[in-house]
Scaffold this active site. Structure first.
Site, PDB file in Angstrom:
ATOM      1  N   GLN A 138       0.753  -1.180  -0.051  1.00  0.00           N
ATOM      2  CA  GLN A 138       0.020   0.126  -0.031  1.00  0.00           C
ATOM      3  C   GLN A 138       0.762   1.380   0.095  1.00  0.00           C
ATOM      4  OE1 GLN A 138      -1.558  -0.989   4.147  1.00  0.00           O
ATOM      5  NE2 GLN A 138      -1.359   1.125   4.406  1.00  0.00           N
TER       6      GLN A 138
ATOM      7  N   CYS B 128      -5.193   0.335   3.736  1.00  0.00           N
ATOM      8  CA  CYS B 128      -5.306  -1.052   3.854  1.00  0.00           C
ATOM      9  C   CYS B 128      -6.608  -1.442   3.859  1.00  0.00           C
ATOM     10  CB  CYS B 128      -4.820  -1.225   5.564  1.00  0.00           C
ATOM     11  SG  CYS B 128      -5.786  -0.175   6.759  1.00  0.00           S
TER      12      CYS B 128
ATOM     13  N   HIS C 212      -6.582  -1.152  11.827  1.00  0.00           N
ATOM     14  CA  HIS C 212      -5.726  -1.766  10.490  1.00  0.00           C
ATOM     15  C   HIS C 212      -6.505  -2.831   9.868  1.00  0.00           C
ATOM     16  CE1 HIS C 212      -2.713  -2.627   7.616  1.00  0.00           C
ATOM     17  NE2 HIS C 212      -2.462  -3.596   8.083  1.00  0.00           N
TER      18      HIS C 212
ATOM     19  N   ASN D  13      -1.318  -9.262   4.588  1.00  0.00           N
ATOM     20  CA  ASN D  13      -1.227  -8.040   4.910  1.00  0.00           C
ATOM     21  C   ASN D  13      -1.072  -7.250   3.634  1.00  0.00           C
ATOM     22  OD1 ASN D  13      -1.081  -5.619   6.425  1.00  0.00           O
ATOM     23  ND2 ASN D  13       0.267  -6.288   7.810  1.00  0.00           N
TER      24      ASN D  13
END
Length: 341
Positions: A147, A153, A285, A305
Protein backbone atom coordinates in the site's frame (compact mmCIF):
# COMPACT_ATOMS: atom_id res chain seq x y z
CA UNK A 1 60.11 2.84 35.10
CA UNK A 2 58.64 0.25 32.68
CA UNK A 3 60.76 -1.58 30.15
CA UNK A 4 59.51 -1.49 26.60
CA UNK A 5 58.87 -5.25 26.67
CA UNK A 6 56.92 -5.15 29.90
CA UNK A 7 54.96 -2.10 28.76
CA UNK A 8 54.12 -3.81 25.48
CA UNK A 9 52.88 -6.93 27.26
CA UNK A 10 50.67 -4.86 29.58
CA UNK A 11 49.24 -2.86 26.67
CA UNK A 12 48.37 -6.10 24.90
CA UNK A 13 46.71 -7.37 28.09
CA UNK A 14 44.75 -4.15 28.59
CA UNK A 15 43.65 -4.12 24.95
CA UNK A 16 42.52 -7.74 25.22
CA UNK A 17 40.64 -6.98 28.45
CA UNK A 18 38.85 -4.02 26.89
CA UNK A 19 37.92 -6.08 23.83
CA UNK A 20 36.68 -8.97 25.99
CA UNK A 21 34.68 -6.64 28.28
CA UNK A 22 33.10 -4.84 25.33
CA UNK A 23 32.03 -8.07 23.62
CA UNK A 24 30.70 -9.56 26.87
CA UNK A 25 28.84 -6.38 27.75
CA UNK A 26 27.31 -6.16 24.26
CA UNK A 27 26.24 -9.79 24.31
CA UNK A 28 24.69 -9.41 27.74
CA UNK A 29 22.84 -6.15 27.17
CA UNK A 30 22.08 -6.55 23.48
CA UNK A 31 23.77 -3.21 22.89
CA UNK A 32 25.83 -2.47 19.79
CA UNK A 33 28.69 -0.05 19.36
CA UNK A 34 28.07 3.16 17.47
CA UNK A 35 30.34 2.10 14.56
CA UNK A 36 28.44 -1.18 14.29
CA UNK A 37 25.09 0.61 14.28
CA UNK A 38 26.34 3.09 11.70
CA UNK A 39 27.55 0.25 9.46
CA UNK A 40 24.23 -1.61 9.76
CA UNK A 41 22.23 1.54 9.06
CA UNK A 42 24.37 2.38 6.02
CA UNK A 43 23.91 -1.15 4.67
CA UNK A 44 20.17 -0.95 5.35
CA UNK A 45 19.97 2.39 3.50
CA UNK A 46 21.61 0.83 0.44
CA UNK A 47 19.37 -2.23 0.60
CA UNK A 48 16.19 -0.15 0.73
CA UNK A 49 17.31 2.78 -1.42
CA UNK A 50 16.89 5.24 1.42
CA UNK A 51 18.39 8.72 0.95
CA UNK A 52 18.06 11.53 3.48
CA UNK A 53 18.02 15.25 2.58
CA UNK A 54 20.81 16.25 4.98
CA UNK A 55 23.16 15.00 7.68
CA UNK A 56 20.88 16.12 10.51
CA UNK A 57 18.02 14.01 9.20
CA UNK A 58 20.35 11.08 8.67
CA UNK A 59 21.51 11.36 12.29
CA UNK A 60 17.91 11.52 13.53
CA UNK A 61 16.92 8.50 11.48
CA UNK A 62 19.98 6.60 12.69
CA UNK A 63 18.92 7.11 16.29
CA UNK A 64 15.46 5.76 15.48
CA UNK A 65 17.09 2.84 13.67
CA UNK A 66 19.24 2.18 16.76
CA UNK A 67 16.19 2.25 19.05
CA UNK A 68 14.29 -0.19 16.84
CA UNK A 69 17.30 -2.49 16.46
CA UNK A 70 17.75 -2.60 20.23
CA UNK A 71 14.07 -3.52 20.67
CA UNK A 72 14.36 -6.31 18.10
CA UNK A 73 17.51 -7.76 19.64
CA UNK A 74 16.11 -7.74 23.16
CA UNK A 75 12.96 -9.52 22.00
CA UNK A 76 14.81 -12.19 20.03
CA UNK A 77 17.40 -12.75 22.77
CA UNK A 78 14.70 -13.69 25.28
CA UNK A 79 14.48 -17.06 23.58
CA UNK A 80 11.02 -17.98 24.88
CA UNK A 81 8.86 -16.25 22.30
CA UNK A 82 6.56 -17.91 19.77
CA UNK A 83 7.46 -15.30 17.15
CA UNK A 84 10.53 -13.43 15.95
CA UNK A 85 11.26 -9.87 14.88
CA UNK A 86 13.69 -8.49 12.30
CA UNK A 87 14.70 -5.28 10.58
CA UNK A 88 12.56 -4.45 7.57
CA UNK A 89 11.82 -1.44 5.39
CA UNK A 90 10.17 0.33 8.35
CA UNK A 91 13.31 0.33 10.51
CA UNK A 92 13.95 4.10 10.44
CA UNK A 93 10.39 5.02 11.46
CA UNK A 94 9.05 5.59 14.95
CA UNK A 95 5.99 3.52 15.71
CA UNK A 96 3.87 6.69 15.62
CA UNK A 97 5.15 7.55 12.14
CA UNK A 98 4.60 3.99 11.01
CA UNK A 99 1.00 3.93 12.22
CA UNK A 100 0.22 7.29 10.61
CA UNK A 101 1.31 6.07 7.17
CA UNK A 102 0.62 2.34 7.04
CA UNK A 103 -2.70 1.73 8.79
CA UNK A 104 -6.04 3.32 7.91
CA UNK A 105 -9.07 1.30 8.93
CA UNK A 106 -11.87 3.49 10.25
CA UNK A 107 -14.17 1.88 12.76
CA UNK A 108 -17.04 3.71 14.39
CA UNK A 109 -20.12 1.53 14.99
CA UNK A 110 -22.30 4.64 15.19
CA UNK A 111 -21.50 5.78 11.64
CA UNK A 112 -21.62 2.49 9.74
CA UNK A 113 -24.21 1.98 6.97
CA UNK A 114 -27.45 0.46 8.34
CA UNK A 115 -27.02 -2.77 6.37
CA UNK A 116 -23.84 -3.54 8.29
CA UNK A 117 -25.93 -4.22 11.38
CA UNK A 118 -27.32 -7.39 9.82
CA UNK A 119 -25.25 -10.33 10.95
CA UNK A 120 -25.17 -13.64 9.18
CA UNK A 121 -24.67 -16.92 10.97
CA UNK A 122 -23.26 -19.46 8.54
CA UNK A 123 -25.18 -22.73 8.71
CA UNK A 124 -22.20 -24.88 9.58
CA UNK A 125 -20.95 -26.46 12.74
CA UNK A 126 -17.35 -26.69 13.79
CA UNK A 127 -17.46 -30.39 12.86
CA UNK A 128 -18.39 -29.47 9.26
CA UNK A 129 -15.28 -27.42 8.51
CA UNK A 130 -11.71 -28.46 7.82
CA UNK A 131 -9.27 -28.41 10.71
CA UNK A 132 -7.02 -26.13 8.67
CA UNK A 133 -7.61 -23.84 5.70
CA UNK A 134 -5.22 -21.90 3.48
CA UNK A 135 -6.91 -20.13 0.58
CA UNK A 136 -3.53 -19.62 -1.10
CA UNK A 137 -3.35 -23.35 -1.73
CA UNK A 138 -6.80 -23.24 -3.31
CA UNK A 139 -5.82 -20.50 -5.76
CA UNK A 140 -7.96 -17.74 -4.25
CA UNK A 141 -5.21 -15.35 -3.10
CA UNK A 142 -3.12 -13.04 -5.26
CA UNK A 143 0.51 -12.13 -4.63
CA UNK A 144 1.23 -9.78 -1.73
CA UNK A 145 0.71 -6.12 -2.61
CA UNK A 146 2.13 -2.96 -1.03
CA UNK A 147 0.00 0.00 0.00
CA UNK A 148 2.97 2.35 0.40
CA UNK A 149 2.68 5.46 2.57
CA UNK A 150 -1.06 5.69 2.07
CA UNK A 151 -3.60 4.63 4.70
CA UNK A 152 -5.41 2.41 2.21
CA UNK A 153 -5.30 -0.92 4.02
CA UNK A 154 -9.12 -0.94 3.91
CA UNK A 155 -9.04 -0.94 0.09
CA UNK A 156 -6.50 -3.77 -0.08
CA UNK A 157 -8.46 -5.87 2.38
CA UNK A 158 -11.77 -5.35 0.56
CA UNK A 159 -10.24 -6.08 -2.84
CA UNK A 160 -8.57 -9.26 -1.59
CA UNK A 161 -11.88 -10.64 -0.36
CA UNK A 162 -13.64 -9.84 -3.65
CA UNK A 163 -10.78 -11.42 -5.61
CA UNK A 164 -11.07 -14.47 -3.37
CA UNK A 165 -14.81 -15.07 -3.61
CA UNK A 166 -14.73 -14.39 -7.36
CA UNK A 167 -12.10 -17.11 -7.82
CA UNK A 168 -14.06 -19.50 -5.62
CA UNK A 169 -17.19 -18.98 -7.72
CA UNK A 170 -15.62 -18.80 -11.18
CA UNK A 171 -12.30 -20.62 -10.92
CA UNK A 172 -10.43 -17.56 -12.23
CA UNK A 173 -8.21 -15.38 -10.05
CA UNK A 174 -7.88 -11.82 -11.27
CA UNK A 175 -6.20 -8.79 -9.73
CA UNK A 176 -8.63 -5.94 -9.05
CA UNK A 177 -8.07 -2.22 -8.52
CA UNK A 178 -7.39 -0.83 -5.06
CA UNK A 179 -6.79 2.59 -6.60
CA UNK A 180 -10.38 2.73 -7.80
CA UNK A 181 -11.53 2.45 -4.20
CA UNK A 182 -8.98 4.99 -2.96
CA UNK A 183 -10.12 7.53 -5.58
CA UNK A 184 -13.83 6.82 -5.68
CA UNK A 185 -15.09 5.23 -2.45
CA UNK A 186 -13.73 7.81 -0.01
CA UNK A 187 -13.25 11.56 0.11
CA UNK A 188 -9.70 10.98 1.41
CA UNK A 189 -8.79 7.40 0.61
CA UNK A 190 -5.23 7.60 1.96
CA UNK A 191 -6.51 8.54 5.39
CA UNK A 192 -8.72 5.54 5.96
CA UNK A 193 -12.24 4.29 5.40
CA UNK A 194 -14.58 1.65 6.77
CA UNK A 195 -14.91 -1.76 5.17
CA UNK A 196 -18.64 -1.21 4.87
CA UNK A 197 -18.15 1.87 2.68
CA UNK A 198 -15.78 -0.10 0.49
CA UNK A 199 -18.26 -2.92 -0.02
CA UNK A 200 -21.16 -0.51 -0.57
CA UNK A 201 -19.16 1.17 -3.33
CA UNK A 202 -18.27 -2.16 -4.98
CA UNK A 203 -21.91 -3.26 -4.78
CA UNK A 204 -23.06 -0.14 -6.60
CA UNK A 205 -20.21 0.35 -9.05
CA UNK A 206 -18.14 -2.81 -9.40
CA UNK A 207 -14.37 -3.03 -9.65
CA UNK A 208 -12.14 -2.96 -12.71
CA UNK A 209 -8.92 -4.88 -13.13
CA UNK A 210 -5.78 -3.52 -11.56
CA UNK A 211 -4.06 -3.07 -14.92
CA UNK A 212 -6.97 -0.86 -16.03
CA UNK A 213 -6.71 1.35 -12.96
CA UNK A 214 -3.22 0.82 -11.45
CA UNK A 215 -2.25 1.67 -7.91
CA UNK A 216 -0.28 4.87 -7.28
CA UNK A 217 -0.35 5.21 -3.49
CA UNK A 218 -1.97 8.65 -3.71
CA UNK A 219 -5.54 9.83 -4.09
CA UNK A 220 -6.56 11.28 -7.43
CA UNK A 221 -9.81 12.38 -9.01
CA UNK A 222 -12.14 9.43 -9.50
CA UNK A 223 -12.41 8.39 -13.12
CA UNK A 224 -14.44 5.75 -14.86
CA UNK A 225 -12.84 3.09 -17.02
CA UNK A 226 -15.05 2.20 -19.97
CA UNK A 227 -15.11 -0.89 -22.12
CA UNK A 228 -13.99 -3.31 -19.42
CA UNK A 229 -15.66 -6.10 -17.51
CA UNK A 230 -16.64 -5.10 -14.00
CA UNK A 231 -16.47 -7.47 -11.06
CA UNK A 232 -19.66 -7.04 -9.04
CA UNK A 233 -20.93 -8.18 -5.66
CA UNK A 234 -24.53 -8.42 -4.42
CA UNK A 235 -23.66 -7.09 -0.99
CA UNK A 236 -21.76 -8.06 2.12
CA UNK A 237 -22.27 -9.72 5.46
CA UNK A 238 -20.84 -9.05 8.90
CA UNK A 239 -19.62 -11.77 11.21
CA UNK A 240 -21.23 -11.57 14.67
CA UNK A 241 -18.67 -9.87 16.93
CA UNK A 242 -16.90 -11.69 19.75
CA UNK A 243 -17.88 -15.07 18.33
CA UNK A 244 -14.69 -16.74 17.16
CA UNK A 245 -16.45 -19.87 15.95
CA UNK A 246 -18.53 -17.76 13.55
CA UNK A 247 -15.37 -16.14 12.20
CA UNK A 248 -13.82 -19.58 11.83
CA UNK A 249 -16.79 -20.76 9.76
CA UNK A 250 -16.69 -17.61 7.63
CA UNK A 251 -12.98 -18.03 6.83
CA UNK A 252 -13.60 -21.69 6.02
CA UNK A 253 -15.99 -20.44 3.30
CA UNK A 254 -13.93 -17.59 1.82
CA UNK A 255 -11.31 -14.92 2.62
CA UNK A 256 -12.68 -12.39 5.13
CA UNK A 257 -11.82 -8.77 5.90
CA UNK A 258 -10.90 -8.34 9.55
CA UNK A 259 -9.94 -5.30 11.59
CA UNK A 260 -7.36 -5.42 14.35
CA UNK A 261 -5.05 -3.23 16.39
CA UNK A 262 -1.66 -3.09 14.69
CA UNK A 263 0.07 -0.88 17.23
CA UNK A 264 3.49 -1.46 18.77
CA UNK A 265 7.01 -2.22 17.59
CA UNK A 266 6.40 -5.96 17.79
CA UNK A 267 3.73 -5.71 15.10
CA UNK A 268 5.85 -3.32 13.05
CA UNK A 269 8.83 -5.71 12.96
CA UNK A 270 7.11 -9.12 13.03
CA UNK A 271 9.03 -11.58 10.88
CA UNK A 272 7.73 -15.07 11.64
CA UNK A 273 6.08 -17.51 14.02
CA UNK A 274 2.77 -17.25 15.85
CA UNK A 275 2.34 -13.65 16.97
CA UNK A 276 1.04 -13.21 20.49
CA UNK A 277 2.50 -9.81 21.36
CA UNK A 278 0.94 -7.12 23.48
CA UNK A 279 -1.93 -5.31 21.74
CA UNK A 280 -5.33 -3.93 22.57
CA UNK A 281 -8.63 -3.53 20.76
CA UNK A 282 -8.35 -0.08 19.18
CA UNK A 283 -9.07 -1.29 15.66
CA UNK A 284 -6.88 0.68 13.26
CA UNK A 285 -5.80 -1.71 10.50
CA UNK A 286 -7.59 -3.89 7.95
CA UNK A 287 -6.16 -7.20 6.77
CA UNK A 288 -7.56 -10.33 5.16
CA UNK A 289 -8.01 -13.59 7.02
CA UNK A 290 -7.15 -16.25 4.44
CA UNK A 291 -6.99 -19.31 6.64
CA UNK A 292 -6.27 -20.88 10.00
CA UNK A 293 -4.21 -23.75 11.39
CA UNK A 294 -2.01 -24.64 14.32
CA UNK A 295 1.51 -25.77 15.09
CA UNK A 296 3.76 -26.37 18.08
CA UNK A 297 3.25 -22.75 19.12
CA UNK A 298 -0.53 -23.03 19.16
CA UNK A 299 -3.55 -22.27 16.99
CA UNK A 300 -3.42 -19.26 14.68
CA UNK A 301 -5.17 -17.20 12.05
CA UNK A 302 -3.36 -16.76 8.76
CA UNK A 303 -3.65 -13.18 7.58
CA UNK A 304 -2.62 -11.44 4.37
CA UNK A 305 -1.27 -7.94 4.89
CA UNK A 306 -0.58 -5.08 2.47
CA UNK A 307 2.88 -4.03 3.69
CA UNK A 308 4.90 -5.78 0.99
CA UNK A 309 6.82 -9.06 1.06
CA UNK A 310 9.59 -7.70 3.28
CA UNK A 311 7.26 -7.65 6.28
CA UNK A 312 6.32 -10.81 8.14
CA UNK A 313 6.45 -14.21 6.49
CA UNK A 314 6.66 -12.90 2.95
CA UNK A 315 3.84 -10.47 3.66
CA UNK A 316 1.73 -12.84 5.79
CA UNK A 317 1.26 -13.24 9.53
CA UNK A 318 0.23 -16.01 11.86
CA UNK A 319 -1.66 -14.46 14.77
CA UNK A 320 -2.76 -16.49 17.76
CA UNK A 321 -6.38 -17.59 17.94
CA UNK A 322 -8.33 -19.49 20.59
CA UNK A 323 -7.02 -17.13 23.27
CA UNK A 324 -10.00 -17.61 25.55
CA UNK A 325 -11.07 -13.98 25.23
CA UNK A 326 -14.19 -12.98 23.25
CA UNK A 327 -12.40 -10.14 21.41
CA UNK A 328 -9.46 -12.28 20.31
CA UNK A 329 -5.85 -11.17 20.11
CA UNK A 330 -5.55 -7.56 18.91
CA UNK A 331 -9.36 -7.47 18.66
CA UNK A 332 -9.46 -9.73 15.61
CA UNK A 333 -12.87 -11.16 16.59
CA UNK A 334 -14.55 -7.77 16.91
CA UNK A 335 -15.26 -6.68 13.34
CA UNK A 336 -15.17 -8.90 10.27
CA UNK A 337 -16.98 -8.61 6.94
CA UNK A 338 -17.06 -10.47 3.65
CA UNK A 339 -18.63 -9.90 0.22
CA UNK A 340 -21.54 -11.85 -1.19
CA UNK A 341 -21.74 -12.57 -4.92
Amino acid sequence: MYSSGKLGRELVFVSFFIFFWTCTSSATSGALSEPSIAAQHDAWMVQHGRVYPNSAEKHRRRQIFKYNLDFIQKHNNQGNKSYTLSLNHFADLTNQEFLASYTGALYNPHTLPPSSNTYHNITLTAADIDSSVDWRKRGAVNEIKYQGQCGSCWAFSAVATVEGITQIKTGTLISLSEQQLVDCASYDGCHGQSMERAFEYIKGNGLVREDEYPYTGRQWTCHRVGGVDLTMIRGYQSVPPQMEEELLKAVANQPVSVLLEAKGQAFQFYSGGVFDGRCGTELNHAVTAIGYDGDANGKYWLIRNSWGKQWGEGGYMKIRRDTGTPEGLCGINLHATYPVV
